[in-house]
Design a protein around this motif. Structure first.
Motif, mmCIF file in Angstrom:
data_model
loop_
_atom_site.group_PDB
_atom_site.id
_atom_site.type_symbol
_atom_site.label_atom_id
_atom_site.label_comp_id
_atom_site.label_asym_id
_atom_site.label_seq_id
_atom_site.Cartn_x
_atom_site.Cartn_y
_atom_site.Cartn_z
ATOM 1 N N THR A 119 36.649 -27.362 6.114
ATOM 2 C CA THR A 119 35.322 -26.833 6.386
ATOM 3 C C THR A 119 33.901 -28.864 7.219
ATOM 4 O O THR A 119 33.524 -28.108 8.303
ATOM 5 C CB THR A 119 34.257 -26.799 5.491
ATOM 6 O OG1 THR A 119 34.921 -25.512 5.548
ATOM 7 C CG2 THR A 119 32.576 -26.514 5.962
ATOM 8 N N ASN A 120 34.203 -29.759 6.337
ATOM 9 C CA ASN A 120 33.597 -31.068 7.106
ATOM 10 C C ASN A 120 34.604 -31.071 8.470
ATOM 11 O O ASN A 120 33.832 -31.807 8.799
ATOM 12 C CB ASN A 120 34.471 -31.487 6.045
ATOM 13 C CG ASN A 120 33.594 -33.057 5.299
ATOM 14 O OD1 ASN A 120 32.684 -33.251 5.869
ATOM 15 N ND2 ASN A 120 34.200 -34.288 5.569
ATOM 16 N N LEU A 121 35.568 -31.203 8.598
ATOM 17 C CA LEU A 121 36.182 -31.334 10.127
ATOM 18 C C LEU A 121 35.695 -30.384 10.910
ATOM 19 O O LEU A 121 35.205 -31.148 11.755
ATOM 20 C CB LEU A 121 37.712 -31.439 9.713
ATOM 21 C CG LEU A 121 38.155 -31.309 11.246
ATOM 22 C CD1 LEU A 121 38.256 -32.779 11.278
ATOM 23 C CD2 LEU A 121 40.110 -30.507 10.900
ATOM 24 N N ARG B 282 25.019 -33.895 24.638
ATOM 25 C CA ARG B 282 23.180 -34.486 25.172
ATOM 26 C C ARG B 282 23.867 -36.632 26.138
ATOM 27 O O ARG B 282 23.025 -36.602 27.026
ATOM 28 C CB ARG B 282 23.729 -35.156 23.600
ATOM 29 C CG ARG B 282 21.880 -36.208 24.098
ATOM 30 C CD ARG B 282 20.954 -36.593 22.035
ATOM 31 N NE ARG B 282 19.892 -36.782 22.443
ATOM 32 C CZ ARG B 282 19.648 -38.486 22.442
ATOM 33 N NH1 ARG B 282 20.413 -38.896 22.737
ATOM 34 N NH2 ARG B 282 18.295 -38.616 23.066
ATOM 35 N N LEU B 283 24.781 -36.746 26.071
ATOM 36 C CA LEU B 283 25.663 -38.276 26.282
ATOM 37 C C LEU B 283 25.922 -37.479 27.461
ATOM 38 O O LEU B 283 25.513 -38.116 29.184
ATOM 39 C CB LEU B 283 26.649 -38.690 25.585
ATOM 40 C CG LEU B 283 27.149 -39.892 26.123
ATOM 41 C CD1 LEU B 283 25.722 -41.082 26.547
ATOM 42 C CD2 LEU B 283 28.268 -40.416 25.413
ATOM 43 N N GLU B 284 26.397 -36.434 27.879
ATOM 44 C CA GLU B 284 26.888 -36.167 29.806
ATOM 45 C C GLU B 284 25.473 -35.984 30.002
ATOM 46 O O GLU B 284 25.120 -36.183 31.166
ATOM 47 C CB GLU B 284 27.499 -34.869 29.322
ATOM 48 C CG GLU B 284 29.279 -35.469 28.823
ATOM 49 C CD GLU B 284 29.600 -36.565 30.020
ATOM 50 O OE1 GLU B 284 30.036 -35.873 31.237
ATOM 51 O OE2 GLU B 284 30.736 -37.850 29.110
ATOM 52 N N ALA C 35 30.695 -40.452 16.151
ATOM 53 C CA ALA C 35 30.836 -39.053 15.154
ATOM 54 C C ALA C 35 32.645 -38.895 15.606
ATOM 55 O O ALA C 35 32.899 -38.267 14.875
ATOM 56 C CB ALA C 35 29.745 -38.136 16.339
ATOM 57 N N ALA C 36 33.055 -39.822 16.999
ATOM 58 C CA ALA C 36 34.223 -39.594 17.409
ATOM 59 C C ALA C 36 35.558 -39.899 16.019
ATOM 60 O O ALA C 36 36.546 -39.625 15.804
ATOM 61 C CB ALA C 36 34.887 -39.918 18.619
ATOM 62 N N LEU C 37 34.762 -41.419 15.536
ATOM 63 C CA LEU C 37 35.398 -41.893 14.096
ATOM 64 C C LEU C 37 35.907 -41.318 13.723
ATOM 65 O O LEU C 37 36.866 -41.114 12.738
ATOM 66 C CB LEU C 37 34.981 -43.196 14.426
ATOM 67 C CG LEU C 37 34.706 -44.835 15.304
ATOM 68 C CD1 LEU C 37 34.483 -45.270 14.887
ATOM 69 C CD2 LEU C 37 36.526 -44.873 15.595
ATOM 70 N N GLU D 51 31.296 -30.237 15.891
ATOM 71 C CA GLU D 51 30.435 -29.992 15.637
ATOM 72 C C GLU D 51 29.191 -30.890 16.198
ATOM 73 O O GLU D 51 29.143 -30.983 17.166
ATOM 74 C CB GLU D 51 29.932 -28.455 14.774
ATOM 75 C CG GLU D 51 30.116 -27.128 14.456
ATOM 76 C CD GLU D 51 30.043 -26.804 13.607
ATOM 77 O OE1 GLU D 51 28.219 -26.515 13.573
ATOM 78 O OE2 GLU D 51 30.027 -25.662 13.583
ATOM 79 N N LEU D 52 29.262 -31.665 15.593
ATOM 80 C CA LEU D 52 28.533 -32.883 15.316
ATOM 81 C C LEU D 52 28.997 -33.755 16.707
ATOM 82 O O LEU D 52 28.257 -34.145 17.371
ATOM 83 C CB LEU D 52 28.125 -33.950 14.191
ATOM 84 C CG LEU D 52 27.643 -35.072 14.644
ATOM 85 C CD1 LEU D 52 25.960 -34.211 14.460
ATOM 86 C CD2 LEU D 52 27.235 -36.375 12.872
#
Length: 149
Positions: free
Chosen positions: A94-96, A109-111, A23-25, A101-102
């Motif tokens: 909008t896509n960004l 969740r990871l945290e 998601a970060a990439l 958000e994702l």
């Protein structure tokens, strides 16, 4: 006991880390695309301003009807291009935001999973500390029992 609970979460955490990294990439990629489209829009707007400036200087000297028709046709094409590019920029923005958000959801969740593992490890350490303390107490009692007997 609690240590194994933490260990069982390891594959879940590694999946969550992978999802967060992806998601970060994607977020970085989307940011790059948005920047490109914003630059393109800026160039079109700059071009329009230059063209309007040219109209002002040419117009003072008097222009033919043909030049005026060509100018107006080109101007309307340029304005359509700017409108389309503005929509493209809006779509990328909008896509960004969706990607951000994702990424935030995946990061949260990871945290959460990492905190849960830490709690399990802390609990396991407390249990282990109590067990050790109990053994030391028993050993101390045996030794003092030995000396006094």
């Amino acid at each position: 006991m609690s240590n194994s609970r933490a260990a069982r979460l390891a594959p879940v955490i590694s999946m969550a880390e992978r999802a967060e990294r992806e998601a970060a990439l994607q977020l970085g990629h989307c940011q790059g695309l948005l920047n490109q489209q914003e630059v393109k829009l800026g160039e079109l707007e700059h071009y329009l301003a230059d063209y309007q400036q040219q109209w002002l200087s040419e117009g003072r000297q008097g222009v033919s009807g043909q030049w005026l028709m060509n100018y107006q046709r080109f101007l309307s094409q340029l304005e359509i291009a700017i409108t389309q590019q503005t929509q493209t920029v809006a779509w990328h923005r909008t896509n960004l935001n969706k990607m951000r958000e994702l990424w935030q959801q995946r990061h949260a969740r990871l945290e959460g999973l990492r905190k849960l593992v830490q709690r399990y490890l802390d609990e396991a350490r407390k249990v282990e500390d109590k067990r050790e303390q109990k053994l030391l107490d028993e050993l101390a009692q045996r030794m003092t029992g030995h000396h006094s007997g």
